[in-house]
Design an enzyme around this catalytic site. Structure first.
Site, PDB file in Angstrom:
ATOM      1  N   HIS A  17     -36.723 -54.349 -52.795  1.00  0.00           N
ATOM      2  CA  HIS A  17     -37.037 -55.086 -53.982  1.00  0.00           C
ATOM      3  C   HIS A  17     -36.389 -56.485 -53.710  1.00  0.00           C
ATOM      4  CE1 HIS A  17     -34.430 -57.039 -57.112  1.00  0.00           C
ATOM      5  NE2 HIS A  17     -35.135 -56.462 -57.963  1.00  0.00           N
ATOM      6  N   ASN A  18     -35.416 -56.584 -53.084  1.00  0.00           N
ATOM      7  CA  ASN A  18     -34.884 -57.986 -52.846  1.00  0.00           C
ATOM      8  C   ASN A  18     -35.873 -58.860 -51.686  1.00  0.00           C
ATOM      9  OD1 ASN A  18     -32.692 -57.114 -54.029  1.00  0.00           O
ATOM     10  ND2 ASN A  18     -31.347 -58.164 -52.744  1.00  0.00           N
ATOM     11  N   GLU A  50     -38.575 -59.928 -53.840  1.00  0.00           N
ATOM     12  CA  GLU A  50     -38.123 -61.131 -54.974  1.00  0.00           C
ATOM     13  C   GLU A  50     -38.030 -62.377 -53.979  1.00  0.00           C
ATOM     14  OE1 GLU A  50     -33.891 -60.135 -56.174  1.00  0.00           O
ATOM     15  OE2 GLU A  50     -33.490 -62.234 -55.422  1.00  0.00           O
ATOM     16  N   LYS A  82     -33.880 -50.739 -52.706  1.00  0.00           N
ATOM     17  CA  LYS A  82     -32.937 -52.174 -53.222  1.00  0.00           C
ATOM     18  C   LYS A  82     -33.317 -53.181 -52.128  1.00  0.00           C
ATOM     19  CE  LYS A  82     -30.566 -55.028 -55.329  1.00  0.00           C
ATOM     20  NZ  LYS A  82     -29.672 -55.653 -54.459  1.00  0.00           N
ATOM     21  N   GLY A 136     -18.020 -55.102 -59.883  1.00  0.00           N
ATOM     22  CA  GLY A 136     -17.342 -53.917 -60.102  1.00  0.00           C
ATOM     23  C   GLY A 136     -16.693 -53.754 -61.872  1.00  0.00           C
ATOM     24  N   SER A 139     -29.358 -53.679 -59.039  1.00  0.00           N
ATOM     25  CA  SER A 139     -29.784 -54.893 -59.127  1.00  0.00           C
ATOM     26  C   SER A 139     -29.715 -55.601 -60.429  1.00  0.00           C
ATOM     27  CB  SER A 139     -31.246 -54.859 -58.967  1.00  0.00           C
ATOM     28  OG  SER A 139     -31.907 -55.978 -58.892  1.00  0.00           O
TER      29      SER A 139
HETATM   30  P1  NDP Z   1     -17.465 -58.981 -53.207  1.00  0.00           P
HETATM   31  O1  NDP Z   1     -18.506 -58.768 -52.370  1.00  0.00           O
HETATM   32  O2  NDP Z   1     -16.956 -60.577 -53.169  1.00  0.00           O
HETATM   33  O3  NDP Z   1     -16.044 -57.974 -52.865  1.00  0.00           O
HETATM   34  C1  NDP Z   1     -15.082 -58.264 -53.475  1.00  0.00           C
HETATM   35  C2  NDP Z   1     -14.319 -56.938 -53.749  1.00  0.00           C
HETATM   36  O4  NDP Z   1     -13.973 -56.114 -52.432  1.00  0.00           O
HETATM   37  C3  NDP Z   1     -12.971 -57.175 -54.399  1.00  0.00           C
HETATM   38  O5  NDP Z   1     -12.755 -56.049 -55.160  1.00  0.00           O
HETATM   39  C4  NDP Z   1     -12.114 -56.735 -53.177  1.00  0.00           C
HETATM   40  O6  NDP Z   1     -10.628 -56.343 -53.378  1.00  0.00           O
HETATM   41  C5  NDP Z   1     -12.562 -55.742 -52.281  1.00  0.00           C
HETATM   42  N1  NDP Z   1     -12.394 -55.892 -51.001  1.00  0.00           N
HETATM   43  C6  NDP Z   1     -12.743 -56.734 -49.937  1.00  0.00           C
HETATM   44  N2  NDP Z   1     -12.248 -56.188 -48.752  1.00  0.00           N
HETATM   45  C7  NDP Z   1     -11.682 -54.852 -49.137  1.00  0.00           C
HETATM   46  C8  NDP Z   1     -11.036 -54.034 -48.241  1.00  0.00           C
HETATM   47  N3  NDP Z   1     -11.038 -54.123 -46.781  1.00  0.00           N
HETATM   48  N4  NDP Z   1     -10.467 -52.956 -48.842  1.00  0.00           N
HETATM   49  C9  NDP Z   1     -10.574 -52.716 -50.376  1.00  0.00           C
HETATM   50  N5  NDP Z   1     -11.149 -53.504 -50.797  1.00  0.00           N
HETATM   51  C10 NDP Z   1     -11.737 -54.599 -50.367  1.00  0.00           C
HETATM   52  O7  NDP Z   1     -17.791 -58.604 -55.028  1.00  0.00           O
HETATM   53  P2  NDP Z   1     -18.792 -58.683 -55.828  1.00  0.00           P
HETATM   54  O8  NDP Z   1     -18.553 -58.214 -57.223  1.00  0.00           O
HETATM   55  O9  NDP Z   1     -19.674 -59.938 -55.644  1.00  0.00           O
HETATM   56  O10 NDP Z   1     -19.899 -57.699 -55.192  1.00  0.00           O
HETATM   57  C11 NDP Z   1     -19.494 -56.317 -54.840  1.00  0.00           C
HETATM   58  C12 NDP Z   1     -20.580 -55.605 -54.357  1.00  0.00           C
HETATM   59  O11 NDP Z   1     -21.877 -55.566 -54.931  1.00  0.00           O
HETATM   60  C13 NDP Z   1     -21.029 -56.000 -52.993  1.00  0.00           C
HETATM   61  O12 NDP Z   1     -21.403 -55.295 -51.991  1.00  0.00           O
HETATM   62  C14 NDP Z   1     -22.188 -56.992 -52.971  1.00  0.00           C
HETATM   63  O13 NDP Z   1     -23.209 -57.231 -52.113  1.00  0.00           O
HETATM   64  C15 NDP Z   1     -22.720 -56.132 -54.384  1.00  0.00           C
HETATM   65  N6  NDP Z   1     -23.841 -56.907 -55.196  1.00  0.00           N
HETATM   66  C16 NDP Z   1     -23.477 -57.962 -55.891  1.00  0.00           C
HETATM   67  C17 NDP Z   1     -24.463 -58.278 -56.491  1.00  0.00           C
HETATM   68  C18 NDP Z   1     -24.314 -59.921 -56.935  1.00  0.00           C
HETATM   69  O14 NDP Z   1     -25.075 -60.208 -57.594  1.00  0.00           O
HETATM   70  N7  NDP Z   1     -23.223 -60.591 -56.665  1.00  0.00           N
HETATM   71  C19 NDP Z   1     -25.686 -57.792 -57.132  1.00  0.00           C
HETATM   72  C20 NDP Z   1     -25.865 -56.481 -56.442  1.00  0.00           C
HETATM   73  C21 NDP Z   1     -24.790 -56.023 -55.674  1.00  0.00           C
HETATM   74  P3  NDP Z   1      -9.693 -57.643 -53.484  1.00  0.00           P
HETATM   75  O15 NDP Z   1      -9.559 -58.104 -54.982  1.00  0.00           O
HETATM   76  O16 NDP Z   1      -8.248 -56.825 -53.191  1.00  0.00           O
HETATM   77  O17 NDP Z   1      -9.696 -58.641 -52.625  1.00  0.00           O
END
Ligand code: NDP
Length: 479
Positions: free
Chosen positions: A185-186, A189, A182, A14, A128
């Site tokens: 895609h995975n 991969e 997506k 994010g 991705s």
């Molecule tokens: P995470 O999957 O580790 O998620 C952490 C985030 O989720 C934090 O902002 C956390 O907030 C928030 N969160 C968790 N529980 C809640 C809740 N109940 N309510 C509100 N917010 C919540 O983060 P990533 O950045 O790794 O991944 C984000 C998404 O992107 C996931 O769905 C992942 O599968 C997807 N993704 C990841 C890739 C990668 O390479 N990592 C690639 C493509 C997609 P807080 O800080 O408050 O805990």
């Protein structure tokens, strides 16, 4: 309201996506994270981004221009549902909620229905490229309504990776189509990585070359038809030396491969759709096999050859492996696109397969030259039933034929596991077969379960009275 786009969830993905958005002309980005400390951290570290922070959902909604557009990047599953409900409570009809997490496409279909009831648009979007892609340009696979695409399209085009001048994003199809694509895609991969790993293993055992020497081979392959991100990083990994021991890093990494589940989803979905993605399935199972040390420990002394290959001409052997890899890769992609074709038919999505291949050319993990050939194949014939029957691939498979078979033979006679190479070849021969032993299976099924069969010479459905006088009767189709 100052921001034209918002991001909810400021972990790795994010925060990088938010910075990417903020870096593009004309964007002002609102940010929100459940734990405000993370929002503050991002503000402090990146003042240049001009983020508009929010402490709660109401403030977040108020900071967004209408129609409000927000991209959710939180943990997939329950957390995504919770955030969607929170956004619904502060958004209005016409606004757009985008889920960029790794959602299962059936969850996306369910969420789209739920959100649509409120008059708000919901877009499930595959992202991705990992954190680097999120920051500098991912491959984006949005689903959702045409209406949302009108607003989202220009924003997404501005942040996506660029391949040959084209942004790597397209409106894939409605509701869950983006997350479906997506997912596949995975899956591809997984297959690609397994094939590369098998190629490395065969070369190492066959030629005795060191990982650093094999890195040079992969680097050279990366200049040719196998050019791809995965081949490129394979060379990097193989060249790496472990500082504490001085050994090749690949030799000190435990040989148990992890997985986060999307490969498994691809296979489970393919089973439901009746699509044989055997290369992807073998890749998923190869990781599972590797991750059972207790089973591997008790199996070490099982009889069989121990992986020694006698190779006379190392260069010729390496070239055979390269051809086997290329042919098996064609099979894996053909199977993956078959799954997308079947998914589109099942869920009523209109998916442009050639366009899907083209948005994978940049940003994502399977980015490769090769994808241009897939786009060309579908440009030539949009309804191509089997991708690998396109003329370009037929030529490649022709060139690879004898090497492919030889490598599978060598692997089998030497006791070297090559599940993806061999299953790809079996799939290929299965497709080519003029007649399959499936006829016998139908006979067996009719014998034990009266499941009936069809005949090659007459219409109708038949059953042999196996427990009676074994005459054939015309039957009601029961399967
Ligand atoms: P995470 O999957 O580790 O998620 C952490 C985030 O989720 C934090 O902002 C956390 O907030 C928030 N969160 C968790 N529980 C809640 C809740 N109940 N309510 C509100 N917010 C919540 O983060 P990533 O950045 O790794 O991944 C984000 C998404 O992107 C996931 O769905 C992942 O599968 C997807 N993704 C990841 C890739 C990668 O390479 N990592 C690639 C493509 C997609 P807080 O800080 O408050 O805990």
């Amino acid at each position: 309201a100052a921001a034209n786009i918002g991001v909810v969830g400021l972990a790795v993905m994010g925060s990088n996506l938010a910075r990417n958005l903020a870096s593009r002309e004309g964007n002002t980005v609102a940010i929100f994270n459940r734990t405000y400390a993370k929002t503050e951290e991002l503000l402090t570290e990146h003042p240049e981004a001009g983020f508009v922070p929010a402490r709660d959902y109401a403030e977040f909604a108020a900071s967004l221009q209408k129609p409000r557009t927000a991209i959710i990047m939180v943990k997939a599953g329950g957390p995504t549902d919770a955030v969607i409900e929170d956004l619904i409570s502060v958004f209005e009809p016409g606004d757009i909620i985008v889920d960029g997490g790794n959602a299962l496409f059936t969850d996306t279909i369910r969420r789209e229905k739920r959100v649509r009831e409120t008059g708000i648009n919901f877009v499930g979007m595959g992202v991705s490229g990992g954190e680097e892609g999120a920051l500098n340009g991912p491959s984006l696979m949005p689903g959702g309504s045409d209406e949302s695409w009108t607003t989202l399209g220009p924003i997404l085009r501005s942040i996506a990776a660029i391949a040959e001048g084209e942004p790597c994003v397209t409106h894939v199809g409605h509701d869950g189509a983006g997350h479906f694509v997506k997912m596949v895609h995975n899956g591809i991969e997984y297959a690609d990585m397994q094939l590369i790993a098998e190629a490395y293993d065969l070369i190492r055992r066959g030629t005795g070359k060191s990982p650093a020497e094999i890195a040079d081979i992969f680097a050279a392959w990366n200049e040719g038809e196998l050019q791809s991100y995965l081949i490129e990083i394979t060379a990097e990994v193989l060249r790496q030396t472990d500082a504490p021991t001085g050994r090749p890093l690949v030799d000190v990494i435990l040989d148990q491969a992890g997985a986060k589940g999307t490969g498994g989803w691809t296979v489970q979905t393919a089973i439901d759709l009746g699509v044989p993605v055997s290369g992807i399935a073998e890749a998923v199972f190869a990781r599972s096999l590797s991750s059972h040390p207790e089973q591997r420990a008790v199996s070490q002394n099982l009889p069989g050859p121990r992986g020694e290959i006698a190779v006379d001409d190392a260069d010729a052997f390496v070239e055979q492996v390269r051809l086997a890899l290329y042919a098996s890769k064609i099979v894996a992609y053909s199977q993956g696109f078959d799954e997308i074709r079947a998914g589109a038919a099942q869920y009523d999505w209109s998916i442009d397969l050639g366009k899907v291949a083209s948005i994978w050319r940049g940003g994502c993990i399977i980015r490769a030259q090769f994808l241009n050939r897939i786009t060309e194949a579908y440009d030539e014939q949009a309804t191509l039933p089997v991708l690998l029957t396109a003329p370009y691939f037929v030529d490649a498979l022709e060139r690879a034929q004898s090497a492919w078979r030889e490598i599978v033979r060598v692997a089998a006679t030497s006791g070297i596991p090559s599940p993806a190479f061999s299953s790809s070849l079996s799939y290929y021969d299965g497709l080519r077969a003029d007649r399959l032993p499936a006829a016998l299976i139908q006979g067996q099924r009719d014998f034990f379960g009266a499941h009936t069969y069809k005949r090659v010479d007459r219409d109708g459905t038949f059953h042999t009275q196996w427990s009676g006088d074994r005459t054939e009767i015309e039957a009601v189709d029961t399967h």
